[in-house]
Design an enzyme around this catalytic site. Structure first.
Site, short mmCIF file in Angstrom:
data_model
loop_
_atom_site.label_atom_id
_atom_site.label_comp_id
_atom_site.label_asym_id
_atom_site.label_seq_id
_atom_site.Cartn_x
_atom_site.Cartn_y
_atom_site.Cartn_z
N ASP A 43 1.55 -0.31 6.83
CA ASP A 43 2.91 -0.81 6.61
C ASP A 43 2.78 1.11 6.95
O ASP A 43 4.20 0.85 7.11
CB ASP A 43 3.37 -1.08 4.89
CG ASP A 43 2.42 0.44 4.41
OD1 ASP A 43 1.70 1.14 4.33
OD2 ASP A 43 2.45 -0.51 2.54
N SER A 44 2.05 1.32 7.97
CA SER A 44 2.73 3.05 7.91
C SER A 44 3.93 2.67 9.56
O SER A 44 4.42 3.63 9.94
CB SER A 44 1.96 4.29 8.49
OG SER A 44 0.91 3.80 9.52
N ASP A 82 -2.16 -4.50 6.18
CA ASP A 82 -1.88 -3.96 4.80
C ASP A 82 -1.19 -4.79 3.70
O ASP A 82 0.19 -5.15 4.44
CB ASP A 82 -1.15 -2.57 5.62
CG ASP A 82 -1.41 -1.33 4.29
OD1 ASP A 82 -2.33 -1.05 3.40
OD2 ASP A 82 -1.32 0.14 4.93
N LYS A 110 -6.16 -4.53 2.92
CA LYS A 110 -5.36 -3.98 2.17
C LYS A 110 -4.38 -3.50 1.46
O LYS A 110 -3.54 -4.03 0.98
CB LYS A 110 -5.87 -2.09 2.98
CG LYS A 110 -5.62 -1.12 2.73
CD LYS A 110 -6.12 0.20 2.97
CE LYS A 110 -4.54 0.35 4.45
NZ LYS A 110 -3.83 0.88 2.90
N GLU A 112 -2.70 -0.71 -2.14
CA GLU A 112 -2.97 0.57 -2.15
C GLU A 112 -3.10 0.12 -4.17
O GLU A 112 -2.26 -0.45 -4.87
CB GLU A 112 -1.62 1.05 -2.27
CG GLU A 112 -1.42 1.93 -1.06
CD GLU A 112 -0.41 2.36 -0.50
OE1 GLU A 112 0.45 3.30 -0.94
OE2 GLU A 112 0.44 2.58 0.51
N GLU A 174 -7.02 8.50 0.61
CA GLU A 174 -6.77 9.15 1.62
C GLU A 174 -6.10 10.62 0.76
O GLU A 174 -5.59 11.10 -0.50
CB GLU A 174 -4.94 8.43 1.62
CG GLU A 174 -3.36 9.42 2.20
CD GLU A 174 -3.18 8.18 2.64
OE1 GLU A 174 -2.93 7.23 2.55
OE2 GLU A 174 -1.79 8.90 3.43
O1 KIV Z 1 -0.03 2.26 6.57
C1 KIV Z 1 -1.00 3.65 6.76
O2 KIV Z 1 -0.79 3.81 7.95
C2 KIV Z 1 -2.31 3.91 6.29
C3 KIV Z 1 -3.04 4.23 6.33
C4 KIV Z 1 -2.90 6.14 6.69
C5 KIV Z 1 -4.19 4.61 5.24
O3 KIV Z 1 -1.95 3.11 4.73
#
Ligand code: KIV
Length: 245
Positions: A43-44, A82, A110, A112, A174
């Protein structure tokens, strides 16, 4: 494509897993051609692709579009998607959204932290989960290293053991101290993937825009630049402008 079993074997054989965030079709093709082990549609993308300040700014609609584009570009690569902020707000919503991401082309999802009952419900329904512990950008109040105090480190270890026992196949760690990354890696059967967690994890992940030098911002202390695509792009566009003029 690396199966979940192959990923487990890599840990057993001490062979490192290289994961990179990728967000679109063209870069997915490059990553697959280069032989990346796993792609993370992180989600970056809210920050580096869409220019938002926070990863909280994107939802399922955007994530599905980008996951689908990546899966068209890298059909033979394991794609971790994510779960966007609040897409996992309760077990039922999380299950619906996880299934949507798998339908869009993700191999696993993924999540969090440890949202209440969510990981349990997803595992009950056989959804492959990559957990994410340590610094959690969706809910963090600051971006400082986590797990520095005994209490914080203990909580991260307990959460990792919990995710491992549930059957999460992988855990992203992280921005935590290297010693904690090593301890978690030794104590879990899941494959650990570090970003700012030292060299002792089972694999590493970087944000593509940091790794390929696609922006001019200061890199996080744990990131390395392996190419300079920002300058290459500016030079190419300047060359094009000159040729037109
Ligand atoms: O969204 C992302 O890029 C991430 C990485 C920092 C692991 O979750």
């Amino acid at each position: 494509m690396l199966t979940l079993q192959d990923i487990k074997l890599k840990k057993q054989n001490h062979s490192k897993v290289a994961m990179l965030t990728i967000y679109d079709f063209a870069f997915a093709q490059m990553a697959e051609k280069a032989g990346i082990d796993q792609i993370l549609v992180g989600d970056s993308l809210a920050n580096v692709v869409l220019g938002y300040k926070s990863t909280r700014e994107i939802g399922m609609t955007e994530m599905c579009i980008f996951v689908a584009a990546v899966s068209r570009g890298a059909p033979n690569t394991h794609i971790v998607a994510d779960m966007p902020y609040l897409s996992d707000k309760d077990p039922k919503t999380a299950l619906e959204n996880a299934k949507r991401l798998l339908d869009c082309g993700a191999t696993s999802v993924k999540i969090e932290g440890r949202p209440l009952g969510v990981l349990e419900n997803l595992r009950k329904n056989d959804i492959p989960i990559c957990a994410h512990l340590g610094l959690l950008p969706q809910t963090a109040s600051d971006f400082k290293q986590k797990g520095k105090t005994e209490e914080e480190a203990q909580k991260i270890l307990e959460d990792a053991l919990f995710c491992d026992q549930l059957g999460c196949f992988e855990i992203v760690l992280e921005h935590i101290p290297e010693s904690l990354g090593e301890l978690v890696t030794q104590r879990v059967t899941a494959t650990t993937i570090g970003i700012g967690a030292g060299q002792k994890t089972d694999g590493q992940v970087l944000v593509m825009h940091d790794a390929l030098g696609m922006h001019q911002k200061k890199l996080p202390p744990f990131a390395t630049k392996f190419a300079n695509l920002f300058d290459a792009g500016v030079n190419g566009i300047e060359e094009y402008i000159r040729s037109v003029h």
